[in-house]
Design an enzyme around this catalytic site. Sequence first.
Site, mmCIF file in Angstrom:
data_model
loop_
_atom_site.group_PDB
_atom_site.id
_atom_site.type_symbol
_atom_site.label_atom_id
_atom_site.label_comp_id
_atom_site.label_asym_id
_atom_site.label_seq_id
_atom_site.Cartn_x
_atom_site.Cartn_y
_atom_site.Cartn_z
ATOM 1 N N ASP A 144 -4.315 -13.785 -2.229
ATOM 2 C CA ASP A 144 -3.692 -13.400 -0.967
ATOM 3 C C ASP A 144 -3.670 -14.646 -0.102
ATOM 4 O O ASP A 144 -4.714 -15.120 0.377
ATOM 5 C CB ASP A 144 -4.461 -12.258 -0.286
ATOM 6 C CG ASP A 144 -3.923 -10.900 -0.718
ATOM 7 O OD1 ASP A 144 -3.115 -10.850 -1.675
ATOM 8 O OD2 ASP A 144 -4.289 -9.884 -0.093
ATOM 9 N N HIS A 185 0.886 -1.164 0.000
ATOM 10 C CA HIS A 185 0.000 0.000 0.000
ATOM 11 C C HIS A 185 0.930 1.222 0.000
ATOM 12 O O HIS A 185 2.015 1.172 0.582
ATOM 13 C CB HIS A 185 -0.830 0.105 1.274
ATOM 14 C CG HIS A 185 -1.693 -1.066 1.595
ATOM 15 N ND1 HIS A 185 -1.208 -2.205 2.170
ATOM 16 C CD2 HIS A 185 -3.029 -1.248 1.476
ATOM 17 C CE1 HIS A 185 -2.209 -3.061 2.371
ATOM 18 N NE2 HIS A 185 -3.325 -2.499 1.955
ATOM 19 N N GLU A 212 -8.593 -13.927 -1.229
ATOM 20 C CA GLU A 212 -7.842 -14.157 0.016
ATOM 21 C C GLU A 212 -8.508 -15.269 0.812
ATOM 22 O O GLU A 212 -9.713 -15.239 1.056
ATOM 23 C CB GLU A 212 -7.772 -12.866 0.829
ATOM 24 C CG GLU A 212 -7.056 -13.068 2.159
ATOM 25 C CD GLU A 212 -6.604 -11.775 2.807
ATOM 26 O OE1 GLU A 212 -6.246 -10.823 2.087
ATOM 27 O OE2 GLU A 212 -6.605 -11.718 4.048
ATOM 28 N N GLU A 253 -10.559 -7.286 -4.296
ATOM 29 C CA GLU A 253 -10.304 -8.346 -3.316
ATOM 30 C C GLU A 253 -11.531 -8.464 -2.414
ATOM 31 O O GLU A 253 -11.760 -7.615 -1.553
ATOM 32 C CB GLU A 253 -9.058 -7.974 -2.506
ATOM 33 C CG GLU A 253 -8.669 -9.016 -1.482
ATOM 34 C CD GLU A 253 -7.402 -8.613 -0.720
ATOM 35 O OE1 GLU A 253 -6.477 -8.034 -1.318
ATOM 36 O OE2 GLU A 253 -7.362 -8.867 0.495
ATOM 37 N N ASP A 286 -0.387 -12.454 2.400
ATOM 38 C CA ASP A 286 -1.045 -11.425 3.220
ATOM 39 C C ASP A 286 -1.206 -12.052 4.606
ATOM 40 O O ASP A 286 -2.298 -12.420 5.026
ATOM 41 C CB ASP A 286 -2.396 -11.043 2.602
ATOM 42 C CG ASP A 286 -2.963 -9.788 3.242
ATOM 43 O OD1 ASP A 286 -2.395 -9.347 4.254
ATOM 44 O OD2 ASP A 286 -3.969 -9.259 2.731
ATOM 45 N N ASP A 317 2.496 1.975 3.277
ATOM 46 C CA ASP A 317 3.468 1.019 3.837
ATOM 47 C C ASP A 317 4.892 1.450 3.507
ATOM 48 O O ASP A 317 5.799 1.281 4.314
ATOM 49 C CB ASP A 317 3.328 -0.392 3.234
ATOM 50 C CG ASP A 317 1.931 -0.952 3.308
ATOM 51 O OD1 ASP A 317 1.183 -0.555 4.211
ATOM 52 O OD2 ASP A 317 1.602 -1.800 2.448
HETATM 53 C C1 XUL Z 1 -7.360 -6.636 4.407
HETATM 54 C C2 XUL Z 1 -6.517 -7.057 3.291
HETATM 55 C C3 XUL Z 1 -5.684 -6.001 2.663
HETATM 56 C C4 XUL Z 1 -5.613 -6.083 1.186
HETATM 57 C C5 XUL Z 1 -4.924 -4.946 0.517
HETATM 58 O O1 XUL Z 1 -8.051 -7.664 5.002
HETATM 59 O O2 XUL Z 1 -6.487 -8.208 2.927
HETATM 60 O O3 XUL Z 1 -4.419 -6.035 3.214
HETATM 61 O O4 XUL Z 1 -4.988 -7.272 0.784
HETATM 62 O O5 XUL Z 1 -5.454 -3.726 0.859
HETATM 63 CO CO CO Z 2 -5.514 -9.188 1.418
#
Ligand code: XUL
Ligand code: CO
Length: 437
Positions: A294, A99, A266, A230, A337, A102
């Site tokens: 993720d 991000h 994710e 996502e 992640d 970050d």
């Molecule tokens: C939050 C999440 C984030 C995204 C990117 O749950 O997964 O870190 O991957 O913004």
């Molecule tokens: Co994520």
Amino acid sequence: MEFFKGIDKVKYEGKGTDSPYAFRFYDPDAVIGGKTMREQLRFAMSYWHTMCAEGTDMFGVGTIDKSYGALEPMESARRKAYAAFELMNKLDIDYFCFHDRDIAPEGATLAKSNARLDEITALLKRLMAENNKKLLWGTANCFGNKRYMHGAGTAPNADVFAFAAAQIKKALEITTVLGGEGYVFWGGREGYETLLNTDMALEQDNMARLMHMAVDYARSIGFTGDFYIEPKPKEPTKHQYDFDSATVLAFLRKYGLDKDFKLNIEANHATLAGHTFAHELCVARTNGAFGSIDANQGDMLLGWDTDQFPTNVYDTTLCMLEVLRAGGFTKGGLNFDAKTRRGSNTPEDIFLAYISGMDAFALGLRMADKIISDGRIDSFVKNRYESYSVGIGKRIVDGSATMEELEAYALSMGDVKTNISGRQEYLENVINQIMFS
Ligand code: XUL
Ligand code: CO
């Protein structure tokens, strides 16, 4: 300057090794399913968890020192960059994701934040070239700052929308400068707490407007990567608009965004939505929207996004089966992640966690490939639907059957005579046989 002293480059040593700092299953150059494991898995480091997260939770302060010896935030940002490349080199990870906030801390004004981003982007660009590392995707943190208390693209306040657009514009620019292969929209606070104060239709229309602007702008500056949404069902807001893959697909189609966007799935978000990880991947794949992953896992007993490093080999196997069935990654990859637990607070723990996650996915890839070459699962599924390849079934599938014809067929049949077993228990045992033989 070396930040992770005493840890050497982690290498593949095979199953027999007793070293904790070695890969047992991830052999980057081994060919599995027609590509090297490196190419199949496309591992990425998440900058936020790995370089930044200090182990804070609702009840306590950080337990993990991520200052890298710096006393002031920009110096810390510079050191984080060097440390990130040392870590990626030592773990043999080719990609990273970040991000905007970050890589460089937010300044007092947008202009100052952007200047900080420019400085660190130049540093990252140099380090990427020197170390042969790539950016899997970039994104903007439009959820941490208090201005985003009601959301960003879905905020009720147009000034917030404008600020978010400006932040995303800059994030697209630095992602493009760094050759990013993707750009992610994770909802952040794009959702609501109560319908009593929410115009849901306007909020979603506005989110789509922001995404259209982002696509148009990014293409105009030469971004050729994929856009991803996502999905996540809850946390931070009670109801997130990007609930799950099916919800996101409906949104993308409604607003004509489906040509530019794919999904970044994710694992822990899938389980929060009441789905398996494989289900979410299958929805994405079968709708031509599989993009990136993720990689993490949740905890069965906890109802929030614990972002643990993945170790469950059944899940990584079923995940990699979906990835192989999708034809593999194109611009996406496996971004960890994931973060170490608050009690695992040393630099060594970060290495051990990545090794366990990478090996769990390497094993998952090996197992998924074995399941495909074994063929029993695929041929069972094929046979199960055999009735659609002949006679009335074939006419249903090719669209020529009518309701009248089906009625006549059903009347002449009397009743359905055969319904063969789904053999679930047998198939689950086949998976175990393949995995453990
Ligand atoms: C939050 C999440 C984030 C995204 C990117 O749950 O997964 O870190 O991957 O913004
Ligand atoms: Co994520």
